[in-house]
Scaffold this motif. Sequence first.
Motif, mmCIF file in Angstrom:
data_model
loop_
_atom_site.group_PDB
_atom_site.id
_atom_site.type_symbol
_atom_site.label_atom_id
_atom_site.label_comp_id
_atom_site.label_asym_id
_atom_site.label_seq_id
_atom_site.Cartn_x
_atom_site.Cartn_y
_atom_site.Cartn_z
ATOM 1 N N ARG A 12 0.838 -1.206 0.000
ATOM 2 C CA ARG A 12 0.000 0.000 0.000
ATOM 3 C C ARG A 12 0.875 1.260 0.000
ATOM 4 O O ARG A 12 0.584 2.246 -0.712
ATOM 5 N N TYR A 14 3.868 1.543 -1.193
ATOM 6 C CA TYR A 14 4.489 1.660 -2.509
ATOM 7 C C TYR A 14 3.517 2.206 -3.546
ATOM 8 O O TYR A 14 3.887 3.060 -4.380
ATOM 9 N N LEU A 15 2.254 1.733 -3.525
ATOM 10 C CA LEU A 15 1.257 2.222 -4.495
ATOM 11 C C LEU A 15 0.962 3.699 -4.288
ATOM 12 O O LEU A 15 0.783 4.460 -5.257
ATOM 13 N N ARG A 18 3.948 5.694 -5.703
ATOM 14 C CA ARG A 18 3.968 5.730 -7.161
ATOM 15 C C ARG A 18 2.741 6.398 -7.757
ATOM 16 O O ARG A 18 2.700 6.665 -8.955
ATOM 17 N N GLY A 19 1.715 6.647 -6.949
ATOM 18 C CA GLY A 19 0.511 7.291 -7.469
ATOM 19 C C GLY A 19 -0.426 6.360 -8.216
ATOM 20 O O GLY A 19 -1.218 6.818 -9.048
ATOM 21 N N TYR A 20 -0.374 5.056 -7.901
ATOM 22 C CA TYR A 20 -1.256 4.086 -8.560
ATOM 23 C C TYR A 20 -2.592 4.050 -7.808
ATOM 24 O O TYR A 20 -2.879 3.132 -7.037
ATOM 25 N N SER A 21 -3.437 5.063 -8.044
ATOM 26 C CA SER A 21 -4.696 5.185 -7.298
ATOM 27 C C SER A 21 -5.688 4.104 -7.678
ATOM 28 O O SER A 21 -6.381 3.549 -6.802
ATOM 29 N N ASN A 22 -5.791 3.771 -8.959
ATOM 30 C CA ASN A 22 -6.740 2.739 -9.381
ATOM 31 C C ASN A 22 -6.340 1.370 -8.823
ATOM 32 O O ASN A 22 -7.197 0.584 -8.386
ATOM 33 N N THR A 23 -5.059 1.075 -8.853
ATOM 34 C CA THR A 23 -4.578 -0.199 -8.290
ATOM 35 C C THR A 23 -4.819 -0.249 -6.791
ATOM 36 O O THR A 23 -5.175 -1.309 -6.246
ATOM 37 N N LEU A 24 -4.662 0.898 -6.128
ATOM 38 C CA LEU A 24 -4.911 0.951 -4.697
ATOM 39 C C LEU A 24 -6.385 0.719 -4.382
ATOM 40 O O LEU A 24 -6.720 0.018 -3.415
ATOM 41 N N LYS A 25 -7.276 1.281 -5.218
ATOM 42 C CA LYS A 25 -8.708 1.047 -5.016
ATOM 43 C C LYS A 25 -9.054 -0.432 -5.221
ATOM 44 O O LYS A 25 -9.840 -1.003 -4.459
#
Length: 315
Positions: A12, A14-15, A18-25
């Motif tokens: 979490r 790391y996401l 990196r700004g991976y908001s969709n992957t975090l959701k």
Amino acid sequence: MAQVAYVDSMLREYLIFRGYSNTLKALDVEQRNEKDQHFRAERLIEHFNAAVQASDLKALRNLWLHLDNYLFSKLDHNYAVAVKKLENNLLKYYLVTAYSNNKSDKISEFFKKLSSELQQQNEWKDWFYFSFCKNAEESPTFALYFTKQWQDTLLLSLRNFLTTVYQCLPQPSFVRAEQEAAHMQRLQDENTRLRARLQQLQQEQQQQQSSSAASSQNLSSGEASSSRRRQQQSLNDILPFDISPPGHIVDDFCIIASEANIVGQASDAQARGLKLLIRNIGNAGSPVLTRKDNVGDKSLSSSKRRSGSVGRSWI
């Protein structure tokens, strides 16, 4: 499990970095829908069943190859037969489902892509006729695979197999990162202790060698001293002759001088006796000469000369 929760928090973080908001959701949704924090084999069964119902051969094959490379390849070779049997039955389930959904193009695509691989196996010889068979659900060769009992048994066997395999497999390296670090630290500490122990043993060995050399020198010197003591003891053990000592102390030179005087006196007495004997022989009244009266003058004179010469030589 504590390790899994720790890795989830790291993922979490790391996401977010990196700004991976969709992957975090998507991760949040998956975690909320998951009842427990470990893998469940039902998820894989759902993916397999979805690929079969959609006649997605590529998704089915990719998922199976992934499991085969990262999961089934780590099993003992005794499980190779069971893995291959499950794979073949899953492919047969794909063909039966495509036939039931009237997707003959998917059946033709299946044999076009996998014919070179399947023709090496004896159990697929009858299945090359499947795409040309009419009323395959009534054929004695394929009727069994259309029954719901066989299909449910296949999915249940696959789920049980995956559950058993995942329970026996070790955790991924990403999950075991902290444990691996602690294990490496323990190995380094043990290596340090062993090196210190080796150095101590080498020092002890050197000390033993030096002590053995010193002891050998002491032993040689001790043997020499003991031999000298034995020699002295042997000399001390000699008993002298039982000779009574003289009554008074006499000088040896005095003894030699007195012995010389005695010898000289004896020789002088002998010389005087010889002289007296010669003189008596020379006298006329000698009893020896009276016995020689009948002898001639020549013999008398010659005997006198001989006697006189002998007497003169002695004198």
